[in-house]
Design a protein around this motif. Structure first.
Motif, short mmCIF file in Angstrom:
data_model
loop_
_atom_site.label_atom_id
_atom_site.label_comp_id
_atom_site.label_asym_id
_atom_site.label_seq_id
_atom_site.Cartn_x
_atom_site.Cartn_y
_atom_site.Cartn_z
N ILE A 3 55.73 34.94 39.65
CA ILE A 3 54.51 35.11 38.95
C ILE A 3 53.38 34.00 39.32
N GLU A 153 55.45 39.05 42.41
CA GLU A 153 55.19 40.28 41.72
C GLU A 153 53.98 40.53 40.74
N LYS A 154 53.37 39.36 40.47
CA LYS A 154 52.04 39.50 39.62
C LYS A 154 51.41 38.04 39.93
N ILE A 156 47.48 36.12 38.69
CA ILE A 156 46.69 36.02 37.73
C ILE A 156 45.61 35.03 38.34
N SER A 165 43.97 39.65 35.85
CA SER A 165 45.09 40.15 36.62
C SER A 165 44.75 40.58 37.96
N LYS A 167 47.49 41.30 40.44
CA LYS A 167 48.45 42.02 41.04
C LYS A 167 49.75 42.21 40.05
#
Length: 167
Positions: A3, A153-154, A156, A165, A167
């Motif tokens: 993340i 995966e994410k 911010i 956000s 992704k």
């Protein structure tokens, strides 16, 4: 899983990452990449430490983060800027070697089981660096940030304490 959290100075990146880690684990790991170079920075590090409670394990390492015992853990890695600085010094300001070493570490972390919340300062939103070395590092950090974001995966982006956000 990676993340990625990016944003400007004092945008709330670390606090947000720590809250996220505590939601995912009762005993997260905080990986500090800082090397203390003066009294002012030492005070900033102490403030960061005071922000965390006893549930945190703290590991301090300037590079080779992937060699830490992070398997199956929730870890906050704070931050890419300092991590890159350490590698940049280690490789005598060679951006290619620094970026290659950084990418190899990110790839190794990405191969571990666990969740890794990686914090970085967003680059290019402020004053243009006055020196050649400063511009060289700005380029390096921009490329490194793009690489981490591509693996995440994410992703911010923090603005004034508010997460956006990506992704």
């Amino acid at each position: 899983m990676i993340i990625y959290i990016s944003g400007g100075a004092r945008s709330g990146k670390s606090r947000y990452a720590q809250q996220m880690a505590l939601q995912l684990s009762e005993n997260p790991v905080y990986v500090a990449t800082a090397r203390i170079w003066d009294e002012n920075f030492a005070k900033r590090v102490e403030l960061h430490k005071a922000d965390r409670g006893p549930e945190w394990s703290v590991l301090e390492k300037e590079h080779n983060i992937h060699l830490l015992p992070l398997e199956n853990r929730i870890a906050v890695i704070d931050c890419v800027t300092l991590w890159l600085t350490n590698l940049f010094v280690r490789f005598e300001e060679d951006t290619e070697k620094t970026l290659d070493a950084f990418k190899a570490e990110i790839d190794a972390i990405d191969g571990l089981a666990g969740t890794f919340i990686i914090i970085s300062n967003e680059i290019g939103m402020g004053v243009h660096a006055e020196t050649e070395l400063g511009r060289k590092f700005t380029d390096l950090q921009g490329w490194a940030n793009q690489y981490v974001a591509s693996k995440a995966e994410k992703a911010i982006f923090m603005v004034s304490g508010l997460p956006m956000s990506l992704k």
